[in-house]
Write an enzyme that holds these catalytic residues in place. Sequence first.
Site, mmCIF file in Angstrom:
data_model
loop_
_atom_site.group_PDB
_atom_site.id
_atom_site.type_symbol
_atom_site.label_atom_id
_atom_site.label_comp_id
_atom_site.label_asym_id
_atom_site.label_seq_id
_atom_site.Cartn_x
_atom_site.Cartn_y
_atom_site.Cartn_z
ATOM 1 N N GLY A 259 0.815 -1.212 0.000
ATOM 2 C CA GLY A 259 0.000 0.000 0.000
ATOM 3 C C GLY A 259 0.840 1.250 0.000
ATOM 4 O O GLY A 259 2.028 1.228 -0.257
ATOM 5 N N SER A 260 0.195 2.348 0.288
ATOM 6 C CA SER A 260 0.881 3.638 0.372
ATOM 7 C C SER A 260 -0.084 4.637 0.983
ATOM 8 O O SER A 260 -1.296 4.405 1.028
ATOM 9 C CB SER A 260 1.293 4.141 -1.023
ATOM 10 O OG SER A 260 2.127 3.228 -1.693
ATOM 11 N N ASN A 261 0.480 5.757 1.451
ATOM 12 C CA ASN A 261 -0.328 6.896 1.888
ATOM 13 C C ASN A 261 0.113 8.122 1.114
ATOM 14 O O ASN A 261 1.296 8.256 0.781
ATOM 15 C CB ASN A 261 -0.121 7.212 3.370
ATOM 16 C CG ASN A 261 -0.299 6.002 4.263
ATOM 17 O OD1 ASN A 261 -1.238 5.243 4.104
ATOM 18 N ND2 ASN A 261 0.619 5.835 5.213
ATOM 19 N N ASN A 525 -5.072 3.814 -0.181
ATOM 20 C CA ASN A 525 -5.387 2.566 -0.891
ATOM 21 C C ASN A 525 -6.841 2.146 -0.855
ATOM 22 O O ASN A 525 -7.186 1.130 -1.476
ATOM 23 C CB ASN A 525 -4.510 1.394 -0.437
ATOM 24 C CG ASN A 525 -3.041 1.709 -0.562
ATOM 25 O OD1 ASN A 525 -2.326 1.714 0.438
ATOM 26 N ND2 ASN A 525 -2.581 1.990 -1.767
#
Length: 825
Positions: A259-261, A525
């Site tokens: 994922g990522s932010n 995400n």
Amino acid sequence: MKKRQLKATVWRLSPLCALMSSAVLLSACGGGDTDPTRPETPAVASFAAEIRYTSYGVPHIKADDFKGAGYGYGYAFANDHICLFAQEVLTLRGERSRYFGDVDAKGVPITYLGQFGDFTPNLASDFFYKALMTPAQATALKAGAGPEIRELVTGFVAGYNRFLRDKGANGLPSDCKGAVWVKPLSEDEAYFRFSQAAMAGSSLQFIAAIGGAQPPLVKPAGAAPVLSARALKSKATQFAVLNSPLVRNTHWLQEHVIGSNGYGLGKGVTQSGAGMVLGNPHFPWWGALRLHQLHLTVAGKYDVMGATLLGSVVPLIGFNKDVAWTHTFSTDNRFTLHQLKLDPTDATRYVMDGVSKPMTQSKLTVQALQADGSVKTIERTMYATEFGPMVNDGATFAWGSSTAYAIRDANYSNYKLLDQALLNGKASSAETLQTALATYNAMPWVNTMAADKNGKALYANYSVAANVSDAQLGACVNSPTGQFLLATRGLVLMDGSKSSCQWTGAIPSAQRPFVLRDDYIVNANDSHWFPSEQTRLSGYPKIIATGPDAEGMVQGERTRTGHVQVLDRVAGSDGLTGKGFTLANLQQVYQKSRFFKAEMWLDEFLAATCAGGAPSAKDSKGNTVDLSKACGVLSIWKKTEGLVDPGSLLFRKLYELSGELKEASYWRVAYDPADPIKTPRGFNTSNTKAAMLLADAVQWFAEQKMPLEEVNARRQVIVRDSAPISIPGGRYTFNNVRGNLNAGLYGDPVYGNSYMQFVTFDANGPVAEGLLTYSQSTHMLSANFSDQTKLYSDIYLKGAKWPKLPFSEAEIKADPAYRTMSISE
């Protein structure tokens, strides 16, 4: 420091090859009186670049044209990653078995660690890449690329090969010194790398299923039954489907593990009125999905600093003088699976609209090094349909006599990925970045978050999605298995017996979601639906967000945390001084490592579970477990995943055992789409499972011989340069790290926070700080192998400062580690 001009030297095979006598080494080295691995020196000198290095080995490439920029970066990139990337190119060529073998002495398949943590058989991988990375694909990729990308690629290949010539086989890092599989890079292979990167969120999940797809050798006496709706009501059948190898391989994407932010903060929430960006991709710390810092400047045409995937020629995440941007993995379905009805007389023919059609057949060969040193030729016929290549996982998606499966991947024909990234870097505002994204609509698997110097913030999803209409989803996902997978995993399994279920291309840009705002946008995400407290983006094609990710669905831990961190900072209720964001307090907000679901649930759970003098509960084996100490540890826990926060590991285990508290039965107040931040909330006191799982967690800690109050700093540890380094973050939280759990340690292989950037703007341009968590180089003896990793740990443990990301000429030249070199040929 005085600039130095490098002169080309001839790169030759290691003298070790002349001394090798075993069959295996002789077969690897080859014979003859010429060196087939020696790069050719171009006849015309046409490449020139200046490489300026700043702290932590970050290269700033300056050139007069794009060929020169690619040339300088190719050289600098090879200096940091020649061994890792040479092996990745070997993979792209379909030659892993040739140099590393297909099976060991006991006949067990030899595997390698894939980009998403799976162990992939060399032989299946070789056939996968030989089937997909064809001359026709290279031609299409080149034809689709614009002139500036073609120049960058030409330069990158020349710079990479220049490094090989200059160093020679014996001058390479110890990881691959003298290795005959380190070969010059061709332009076709450079383009194949882009195609591989584009398919990271789709076909690369199924390398073994595609590379090993073969028809049944013997026609079964009875056809394998297609699962019925009644069968799928069985928990055992559901478990079998969800644990089929093909479905299991998608959990990295479907469950947002990778994922990522990203924040885009506008003038309404920053103290300065300028925009601000947090870039925080959560990616593997190994392999080709690593990121590499770079700064490319082409006089008067392009000037971008940031990070890119290994082997890419332009920054993918970064900033220029006017705007900064980052990416997160999107929810789009980039591929579809198709259930084929086979001709009963021939398992290599399929029936479409009642007509039997032959599959396309391609005979391929792979060379495989054997345990005795000999080299074996293995031939395999690969099969494909009008949908795409066949898949076979030997379970739910097995190739039988009546049913088989194929995959169609929208990103296999994405020829504009690098042009899109280049155009993004030329944007002068959040608005023009949105226009750039819509131009090619070619971001392969990511959302984009951005903010500009004028305080405008952008969320946009111009990710590639399979061009499947809502009507096709309704009509073509018509099998019980397909409907079950769509509802539970968001996977799309379509009817392959109807031409009406065919599709081509991607959802067009006019149907893609975006929003520009003055306050903020965030994505972690979940789907496009909820980018800010005041925004709901809905009514878009369902293929963009299916199943659990559909519009209006419950939001994940990191998404909810992202929103509440902004809202608390704007209200000044997060314990920091003042209201609104500065670069410094954005970093503080991030480093706090809040666990928002714990804030919403834990106190009520403890009140119900820990009442009385000697709280206890039965674990899942029926043993009565004393919960007194666990209750005490959790009651004083700060509900953060800080490195020295007692209770974080204990709650993490409880959270993991509960399935991340996703079941509605854990919550007192159910999820309400009208309040996606604060719901669900509270502990449902009628739930008895949670207490049992806390007892299980206590027992697990005892088995690990780990105190219940243990802290992350002693357990989230990797070893670099023979010394342990504590890695900050939590497995499930906004500040993120995930590691392999072994003997009570969360260590290598690690994934999570990777390239971190905090960017804003003042009157002089971008003001940027950040780092690459795993450091610039993969060569163990490099000065830049672990320097940023140690600093990253020290930021959390010792209060060290985030390093500056120097952008302007003055900042670059003022860097204490500044050095420069010029190369040309």
